[in-house]
Design a protein around this motif. Structure first.
Motif, PDB file in Angstrom:
ATOM      1  N   LEU A  23      77.765   2.543  14.409  1.00  0.00           N
ATOM      2  CA  LEU A  23      78.610   1.352  14.535  1.00  0.00           C
ATOM      3  C   LEU A  23      78.031   0.363  15.542  1.00  0.00           C
ATOM      4  O   LEU A  23      78.021  -0.849  15.295  1.00  0.00           O
ATOM      5  CB  LEU A  23      80.031   1.742  14.944  1.00  0.00           C
ATOM      6  CG  LEU A  23      80.880   2.396  13.857  1.00  0.00           C
ATOM      7  CD1 LEU A  23      82.234   2.790  14.429  1.00  0.00           C
ATOM      8  CD2 LEU A  23      81.041   1.480  12.664  1.00  0.00           C
ATOM      9  N   ILE A  24      77.531   0.858  16.649  1.00  0.00           N
ATOM     10  CA  ILE A  24      76.922  -0.018  17.655  1.00  0.00           C
ATOM     11  C   ILE A  24      75.724  -0.748  17.052  1.00  0.00           C
ATOM     12  O   ILE A  24      75.584  -1.969  17.191  1.00  0.00           O
ATOM     13  CB  ILE A  24      76.526   0.787  18.907  1.00  0.00           C
ATOM     14  CG1 ILE A  24      77.781   1.251  19.655  1.00  0.00           C
ATOM     15  CG2 ILE A  24      75.623  -0.028  19.820  1.00  0.00           C
ATOM     16  CD1 ILE A  24      77.502   2.253  20.749  1.00  0.00           C
ATOM     17  N   TYR A  26      75.122  -1.314  13.917  1.00  0.00           N
ATOM     18  CA  TYR A  26      75.593  -2.197  12.855  1.00  0.00           C
ATOM     19  C   TYR A  26      76.069  -3.522  13.428  1.00  0.00           C
ATOM     20  O   TYR A  26      75.725  -4.585  12.931  1.00  0.00           O
ATOM     21  CB  TYR A  26      76.707  -1.503  12.076  1.00  0.00           C
ATOM     22  CG  TYR A  26      77.291  -2.350  10.975  1.00  0.00           C
ATOM     23  CD1 TYR A  26      76.611  -2.494   9.766  1.00  0.00           C
ATOM     24  CD2 TYR A  26      78.500  -3.007  11.141  1.00  0.00           C
ATOM     25  CE1 TYR A  26      77.134  -3.272   8.755  1.00  0.00           C
ATOM     26  CE2 TYR A  26      79.028  -3.785  10.139  1.00  0.00           C
ATOM     27  CZ  TYR A  26      78.344  -3.915   8.946  1.00  0.00           C
ATOM     28  OH  TYR A  26      78.860  -4.687   7.950  1.00  0.00           O
ATOM     29  N   PHE A  27      76.869  -3.471  14.492  1.00  0.00           N
ATOM     30  CA  PHE A  27      77.384  -4.704  15.077  1.00  0.00           C
ATOM     31  C   PHE A  27      76.285  -5.514  15.761  1.00  0.00           C
ATOM     32  O   PHE A  27      76.319  -6.749  15.735  1.00  0.00           O
ATOM     33  CB  PHE A  27      78.528  -4.412  16.049  1.00  0.00           C
ATOM     34  CG  PHE A  27      79.786  -4.004  15.344  1.00  0.00           C
ATOM     35  CD1 PHE A  27      80.395  -4.847  14.435  1.00  0.00           C
ATOM     36  CD2 PHE A  27      80.349  -2.765  15.585  1.00  0.00           C
ATOM     37  CE1 PHE A  27      81.555  -4.474  13.778  1.00  0.00           C
ATOM     38  CE2 PHE A  27      81.510  -2.376  14.934  1.00  0.00           C
ATOM     39  CZ  PHE A  27      82.110  -3.237  14.029  1.00  0.00           C
ATOM     40  N   ASN A  30      74.428  -7.319  12.971  1.00  0.00           N
ATOM     41  CA  ASN A  30      75.200  -8.394  12.341  1.00  0.00           C
ATOM     42  C   ASN A  30      75.625  -9.490  13.303  1.00  0.00           C
ATOM     43  O   ASN A  30      76.322 -10.416  12.903  1.00  0.00           O
ATOM     44  CB  ASN A  30      76.439  -7.818  11.648  1.00  0.00           C
ATOM     45  CG  ASN A  30      76.065  -7.076  10.402  1.00  0.00           C
ATOM     46  OD1 ASN A  30      75.100  -7.423   9.736  1.00  0.00           O
ATOM     47  ND2 ASN A  30      76.797  -6.036  10.088  1.00  0.00           N
ATOM     48  N   SER A  31      75.226  -9.407  14.544  1.00  0.00           N
ATOM     49  CA  SER A  31      75.617 -10.433  15.509  1.00  0.00           C
ATOM     50  C   SER A  31      74.710 -11.662  15.444  1.00  0.00           C
ATOM     51  O   SER A  31      74.890 -12.593  16.211  1.00  0.00           O
ATOM     52  CB  SER A  31      75.610  -9.855  16.925  1.00  0.00           C
ATOM     53  OG  SER A  31      74.284  -9.583  17.326  1.00  0.00           O
TER      54      SER A  31
END
Length: 110
Positions: A23-24, A26-27, A30-31
């Motif tokens: 999750l880390i 992924y974010f 996508n930032s």
């Protein structure tokens, strides 16, 4: 006996940690941080290309070092170092185990 950790409990904890790491990542991906960096580099490159063309038109001596900017920025942090060390550790274990497996398989075919 209920207090002892089973292999399933350990596996679930590892799975949760891996999911959080996913999750880390992924974010972060996508930032649009990387897109902003790349667009800034492209802008600098276009400016240097124009400067290069102007210098050619004016007949100046041209040195490639004047137009190339190399940035070797260390972006490592605790998480990236942990990921790198973990992958190296897993690589070493898998390599050693596969070597042993192929050694045994090789003996079977002799």
């Amino acid at each position: 006996m209920k207090n002892s950790k089973t292999a399933w409990d350990i596996f679930k904890k590892i799975l949760i940690i891996l999911f959080i790491m996913f999750l880390i990542n992924y974010f972060i991906a996508n930032s649009s941080y990387y897109e902003k960096r790349n667009s800034a580099k492209a802008t600098i490159t276009e400016e240097k290309a124009r400067e290069f063309e102007n210098d050619i038109k004016e007949g100046k001596n041209i040195d490639i070092k004047d137009y190339i900017e190399e940035e070797n920025e260390d972006t490592s942090n605790i998480i990236s170092n942990l990921g790198y060390n973990t992958s190296e550790f897993i690589n070493d274990i898998v390599t050693q185990k596969l070597f042993k497996v192929f050694k045994v398989v090789g003996k079977l075919f002799k």
